[in-house]
Design a protein around this motif. Structure first.
Motif, PDB file in Angstrom:
ATOM      1  N   LEU A 257       4.469   5.634 -13.651  1.00 64.02           N
ATOM      2  CA  LEU A 257       4.552   4.174 -13.590  1.00 64.02           C
ATOM      3  C   LEU A 257       5.153   3.807 -12.234  1.00 64.02           C
ATOM      4  CD1 LEU A 257       5.880   3.287 -17.162  1.00 64.02           C
ATOM      5  CD2 LEU A 257       3.543   3.015 -16.283  1.00 64.02           C
ATOM      6  N   GLU A 258       4.334   3.231 -11.365  1.00 60.92           N
ATOM      7  CA  GLU A 258       4.726   2.979  -9.984  1.00 60.92           C
ATOM      8  C   GLU A 258       5.440   1.631  -9.865  1.00 60.92           C
ATOM      9  OE1 GLU A 258       4.274   5.399  -8.039  1.00 60.92           O
ATOM     10  OE2 GLU A 258       2.516   6.523  -8.748  1.00 60.92           O
ATOM     11  N   ILE A 259       6.531   1.614  -9.145  1.00 62.53           N
ATOM     12  CA  ILE A 259       7.257   0.358  -8.948  1.00 62.53           C
ATOM     13  C   ILE A 259       6.440  -0.609  -8.092  1.00 62.53           C
ATOM     14  CG2 ILE A 259       8.551   0.969  -6.857  1.00 62.53           C
ATOM     15  CD1 ILE A 259       9.890  -0.906  -9.981  1.00 62.53           C
ATOM     16  N   THR A 260       5.598  -0.062  -7.199  1.00 61.29           N
ATOM     17  CA  THR A 260       4.743  -0.960  -6.409  1.00 61.29           C
ATOM     18  C   THR A 260       3.742  -1.693  -7.304  1.00 61.29           C
ATOM     19  OG1 THR A 260       3.367   0.978  -5.908  1.00 61.29           O
ATOM     20  CG2 THR A 260       4.927   0.278  -4.213  1.00 61.29           C
ATOM     21  N   ASP A 261       3.266  -1.027  -8.368  1.00 54.09           N
ATOM     22  CA  ASP A 261       2.360  -1.699  -9.304  1.00 54.09           C
ATOM     23  C   ASP A 261       3.090  -2.808 -10.057  1.00 54.09           C
ATOM     24  OD1 ASP A 261       0.271  -0.095  -8.556  1.00 54.09           O
ATOM     25  OD2 ASP A 261       0.473   1.302 -10.253  1.00 54.09           O
ATOM     26  N   ALA A 262       4.353  -2.561 -10.408  1.00 51.19           N
ATOM     27  CA  ALA A 262       5.141  -3.595 -11.094  1.00 51.19           C
ATOM     28  C   ALA A 262       5.368  -4.797 -10.180  1.00 51.19           C
ATOM     29  CB  ALA A 262       6.471  -3.013 -11.560  1.00 51.19           C
ATOM     30  N   ILE A 263       5.627  -4.531  -8.911  1.00 52.93           N
ATOM     31  CA  ILE A 263       5.839  -5.630  -7.955  1.00 52.93           C
ATOM     32  C   ILE A 263       4.541  -6.412  -7.753  1.00 52.93           C
ATOM     33  CG2 ILE A 263       6.447  -6.189  -5.575  1.00 52.93           C
ATOM     34  CD1 ILE A 263       8.278  -3.683  -5.663  1.00 52.93           C
ATOM     35  N   LYS A 264       3.417  -5.706  -7.680  1.00 55.96           N
ATOM     36  CA  LYS A 264       2.123  -6.385  -7.562  1.00 55.96           C
ATOM     37  C   LYS A 264       1.863  -7.253  -8.794  1.00 55.96           C
ATOM     38  CE  LYS A 264      -0.184  -2.858  -4.706  1.00 55.96           C
ATOM     39  NZ  LYS A 264      -1.191  -1.775  -4.702  1.00 55.96           N
ATOM     40  N   TRP A 265       2.246  -6.744  -9.981  1.00 53.77           N
ATOM     41  CA  TRP A 265       2.065  -7.525 -11.201  1.00 53.77           C
ATOM     42  C   TRP A 265       2.872  -8.817 -11.109  1.00 53.77           C
ATOM     43  CZ3 TRP A 265       4.680  -9.900 -15.074  1.00 53.77           C
ATOM     44  CH2 TRP A 265       3.977 -10.208 -16.237  1.00 53.77           C
ATOM     45  N   LEU A 266       4.086  -8.739 -10.612  1.00 55.76           N
ATOM     46  CA  LEU A 266       4.903  -9.949 -10.426  1.00 55.76           C
ATOM     47  C   LEU A 266       4.199 -10.930  -9.484  1.00 55.76           C
ATOM     48  CD1 LEU A 266       8.508  -8.458 -10.047  1.00 55.76           C
ATOM     49  CD2 LEU A 266       7.693  -9.905 -11.917  1.00 55.76           C
ATOM     50  N   MET A 267       3.659 -10.407  -8.390  1.00 59.18           N
ATOM     51  CA  MET A 267       2.979 -11.264  -7.415  1.00 59.18           C
ATOM     52  C   MET A 267       1.761 -11.939  -8.037  1.00 59.18           C
ATOM     53  SD  MET A 267       3.301  -8.550  -4.256  1.00 59.18           S
ATOM     54  CE  MET A 267       1.924  -9.262  -3.348  1.00 59.18           C
ATOM     55  N   ASP A 268       1.020 -11.176  -8.847  1.00 63.49           N
ATOM     56  CA  ASP A 268      -0.212 -11.705  -9.453  1.00 63.49           C
ATOM     57  C   ASP A 268       0.060 -12.685 -10.594  1.00 63.49           C
ATOM     58  OD1 ASP A 268      -1.662 -10.146  -7.714  1.00 63.49           O
ATOM     59  OD2 ASP A 268      -2.001  -8.522  -9.166  1.00 63.49           O
TER      60      ASP A 268
ATOM     61  N   GLU B 117       0.852  -1.182   0.000  1.00 64.36           N
ATOM     62  CA  GLU B 117       0.000   0.000   0.000  1.00 64.36           C
ATOM     63  C   GLU B 117       0.891   1.237   0.000  1.00 64.36           C
ATOM     64  OE1 GLU B 117      -3.800  -0.647   2.650  1.00 64.36           O
ATOM     65  OE2 GLU B 117      -2.041  -1.275   3.770  1.00 64.36           O
ATOM     66  N   GLU B 118       0.452   2.276  -0.694  1.00 62.42           N
ATOM     67  CA  GLU B 118       1.210   3.524  -0.735  1.00 62.42           C
ATOM     68  C   GLU B 118       0.550   4.557   0.183  1.00 62.42           C
ATOM     69  OE1 GLU B 118       4.321   5.880  -1.516  1.00 62.42           O
ATOM     70  OE2 GLU B 118       4.077   3.841  -2.294  1.00 62.42           O
ATOM     71  N   LYS B 119       1.231   4.901   1.277  1.00 60.32           N
ATOM     72  CA  LYS B 119       0.762   5.889   2.256  1.00 60.32           C
ATOM     73  C   LYS B 119      -0.702   5.642   2.652  1.00 60.32           C
ATOM     74  CE  LYS B 119       4.044   9.345   0.636  1.00 60.32           C
ATOM     75  NZ  LYS B 119       4.266  10.683   0.039  1.00 60.32           N
ATOM     76  N   PRO B 120      -0.990   4.480   3.206  1.00 56.90           N
ATOM     77  CA  PRO B 120      -2.375   4.146   3.546  1.00 56.90           C
ATOM     78  C   PRO B 120      -2.867   4.917   4.765  1.00 56.90           C
ATOM     79  CG  PRO B 120      -0.903   2.446   4.329  1.00 56.90           C
ATOM     80  CD  PRO B 120      -0.052   3.399   3.531  1.00 56.90           C
TER      81      PRO B 120
ATOM     82  N   HIS C 222      11.192  -6.656 -16.112  1.00 58.75           N
ATOM     83  CA  HIS C 222      11.048  -5.911 -17.364  1.00 58.75           C
ATOM     84  C   HIS C 222       9.678  -6.158 -17.995  1.00 58.75           C
ATOM     85  CE1 HIS C 222      15.132  -4.560 -17.125  1.00 58.75           C
ATOM     86  NE2 HIS C 222      15.611  -5.796 -17.102  1.00 58.75           N
ATOM     87  N   GLU C 223       9.190  -7.376 -17.906  1.00 58.00           N
ATOM     88  CA  GLU C 223       7.842  -7.660 -18.403  1.00 58.00           C
ATOM     89  C   GLU C 223       6.811  -6.927 -17.557  1.00 58.00           C
ATOM     90  OE1 GLU C 223       4.899 -11.450 -19.486  1.00 58.00           O
ATOM     91  OE2 GLU C 223       6.850 -11.811 -18.520  1.00 58.00           O
ATOM     92  N   ALA C 224       7.053  -6.853 -16.257  1.00 54.19           N
ATOM     93  CA  ALA C 224       6.111  -6.196 -15.353  1.00 54.19           C
ATOM     94  C   ALA C 224       5.987  -4.706 -15.645  1.00 54.19           C
ATOM     95  CB  ALA C 224       6.542  -6.421 -13.904  1.00 54.19           C
ATOM     96  N   VAL C 225       7.106  -4.009 -15.856  1.00 51.90           N
ATOM     97  CA  VAL C 225       7.029  -2.565 -16.082  1.00 51.90           C
ATOM     98  C   VAL C 225       6.413  -2.251 -17.444  1.00 51.90           C
ATOM     99  CG1 VAL C 225       8.946  -2.071 -14.528  1.00 51.90           C
ATOM    100  CG2 VAL C 225       9.405  -2.396 -16.968  1.00 51.90           C
ATOM    101  N   ARG C 226       6.496  -3.191 -18.378  1.00 47.44           N
ATOM    102  CA  ARG C 226       5.826  -2.989 -19.676  1.00 47.44           C
ATOM    103  C   ARG C 226       4.330  -3.236 -19.588  1.00 47.44           C
ATOM    104  NH1 ARG C 226      10.278  -6.021 -21.624  1.00 47.44           N
ATOM    105  NH2 ARG C 226       8.916  -7.842 -21.855  1.00 47.44           N
ATOM    106  N   ALA C 227       3.932  -4.039 -18.615  1.00 45.16           N
ATOM    107  CA  ALA C 227       2.521  -4.438 -18.528  1.00 45.16           C
ATOM    108  C   ALA C 227       1.653  -3.442 -17.763  1.00 45.16           C
ATOM    109  CB  ALA C 227       2.428  -5.810 -17.857  1.00 45.16           C
ATOM    110  N   ILE C 228       2.238  -2.665 -16.862  1.00 49.50           N
ATOM    111  CA  ILE C 228       1.432  -1.783 -16.018  1.00 49.50           C
ATOM    112  C   ILE C 228       1.103  -0.483 -16.750  1.00 49.50           C
ATOM    113  CG2 ILE C 228       2.365  -2.752 -13.886  1.00 49.50           C
ATOM    114  CD1 ILE C 228       4.159  -0.282 -13.657  1.00 49.50           C
ATOM    115  N   THR C 229       0.134   0.254 -16.213  1.00 49.37           N
ATOM    116  CA  THR C 229      -0.261   1.545 -16.766  1.00 49.37           C
ATOM    117  C   THR C 229      -0.028   2.635 -15.728  1.00 49.37           C
ATOM    118  OG1 THR C 229      -2.540   1.173 -16.019  1.00 49.37           O
ATOM    119  CG2 THR C 229      -1.999   0.529 -18.286  1.00 49.37           C
ATOM    120  N   PRO C 230       0.052   3.902 -16.152  1.00 47.97           N
ATOM    121  CA  PRO C 230       0.311   4.986 -15.194  1.00 47.97           C
ATOM    122  C   PRO C 230      -0.757   5.076 -14.109  1.00 47.97           C
ATOM    123  CG  PRO C 230       0.693   5.737 -17.436  1.00 47.97           C
ATOM    124  CD  PRO C 230       0.052   4.386 -17.540  1.00 47.97           C
TER     125      PRO C 230
END
Length: 355
Positions: free
Chosen positions: A193-204, A156-159, A179-187
């Motif tokens: 482009l948030e690194i937390t979104d890229a990490i969540k994409w990896l988890m999912d 979570e970002e500043k919950p 690298h696949e994760a940062v290409r898959a996410i949207t702003p």
């Protein structure tokens, strides 16, 4: 293994100082914060470093050069605008290749370095490993929630209502899967482009994401109080050494480092403190946890728990404390009418005076 260092950004919380200087180059104990990060990367056994730069690119290049002074091979990667941490990974694709890497935010300060994190990541099979530390006010940070085996199960970002007290420190390790994760996410809503979104994409998507805890002290040096606290921590560990000139009317006690060319006359310095090269201290008091930069002049001044950057002068001013004085600044006693203050202050400054 490579390193990606992020040295762009505006440094808005340290304005007006960062209007004219990169926040990563603000000094702690007379050494830029960015240098501590580069040394930590080298000490972790990494030598190929990409530095993402923005509006202050010229200043960063001038300060770091080709990296050889740190035992590093540095490549500069321009970022046209601050479009997010994941965007930095996106534009660094050619430099990073298919190697695992550590991503280090250049305004983070870690006393014990990152060797433990890098060692734990190597050979672990993890796709991402996030550095964490416990904080008193997690609502002001990115926050991680852990499973029973230390795996990341939530970010979570500043919950408003944090699910843990585990703040995400600005150092990450990644496998090429990111690298696949940062290409898959949207702003995000703020257009980045948030690194937390890229990490969540990896988890999912079946990625293995684990945590690692900070050993020792950590700070993000975004605010004045953070800078002063980091300065205090470093000064507590300095080795006393008088390499300048101190006259017989002066008193030096505690951990005090006086650099070559500095001159101390009729003054008292109580450590821990450092006086930069070619500075002149005359009829003044320098108290604990103070860093005086190179080529500064202090005359009839009283300074403690402060940072004074190079080429500045303080004359006839007592009781200066908890302060950050920029480069080429002059602070002096006003002439004329008694008990008045004469100020020329830039935007976003903060000044406290005794009524």
């Amino acid at each position: 293994m490579k390193a990606l260092v992020l040295a762009g950004g505006k440094g808005s919380r340290l304005r007006p100082l960062t209007y004219t200087s990169a926040k990563q180059l603000v000094p702690v104990a007379n050494k830029p914060v960015l240098y501590y990060g580069l040394e930590a990367i080298r000490d972790a056994g990494i030598h190929s470093v990409g530095i993402v730069v923005g509006d202050t690119a010229h200043e960063i290049r001038e300060a770091v050069g080709d990296g050889s002074r740190f035992g590093l091979d540095v490549t500069y990667i321009p970022q046209e605008a601050p479009l997010g941490l994941a965007h930095c990974v996106l534009i660094a694709r050619e430099f990073l290749g298919d190697e695992p890497f550590v991503m280090y935010l250049g305004d983070n300060f870690l006393v014990d370095g990152i060797a433990g994190l890098v060692e734990a990541f190597r050979g672990s099979g993890n796709d991402a490993q996030i550095l964490l530390t416990r904080v008193a006010e997690p609502q002001f940070y990115g926050v991680a929630e852990l499973g029973p085996d230390g795996e990341i199960i939530g970010l979570e970002e500043k919950p408003e209502h944090p699910r843990s007290d585990l703040a995400i420190v600005g150092v990450y390790t990644f496998s090429p899967a990111v690298h696949e994760a940062v290409r898959a996410i949207t702003p995000s809503a703020r257009g980045e482009l948030e690194i937390t979104d890229a990490i969540k994409w990896l988890m999912d998507n079946g990625g293995r994401v684990r945590s690692h805890f900070v050993s020792g002290y950590w700070k993000d040096i975004g605010r004045l109080q953070d800078m002063l606290e980091c300065n205090r921590i470093v000064l507590e560990a300095i080795e006393p050494n008088v390499r300048g000139t101190v006259d017989g009317f002066s008193e030096i006690s505690g951990r005090v480092l006086i650099e070559p060319g500095a001159l101390v006359e009729n003054s008292v310095i109580r450590g821990p403190a450092v006086v930069g090269a070619d500075s002149k201290i005359s009829s003044s008091y320098i108290g604990p946890y103070t860093s005086i930069g190179a080529r500064c002049v202090l005359e009839n001044a009283d300074v403690q728990y402060s940072i004074v950057l190079e080429d500045s002068a303080i004359r006839g001013v007592p009781g200066l404390t908890y302060s950050l004085i920029g480069r080429n600044v002059e602070v002096s006693r006003a002439r004329g009418v008694p008990n008045t203050h004469q100020l020329m202050v830039g935007d976003h400054s903060r000044i406290q005076v005794r009524a």
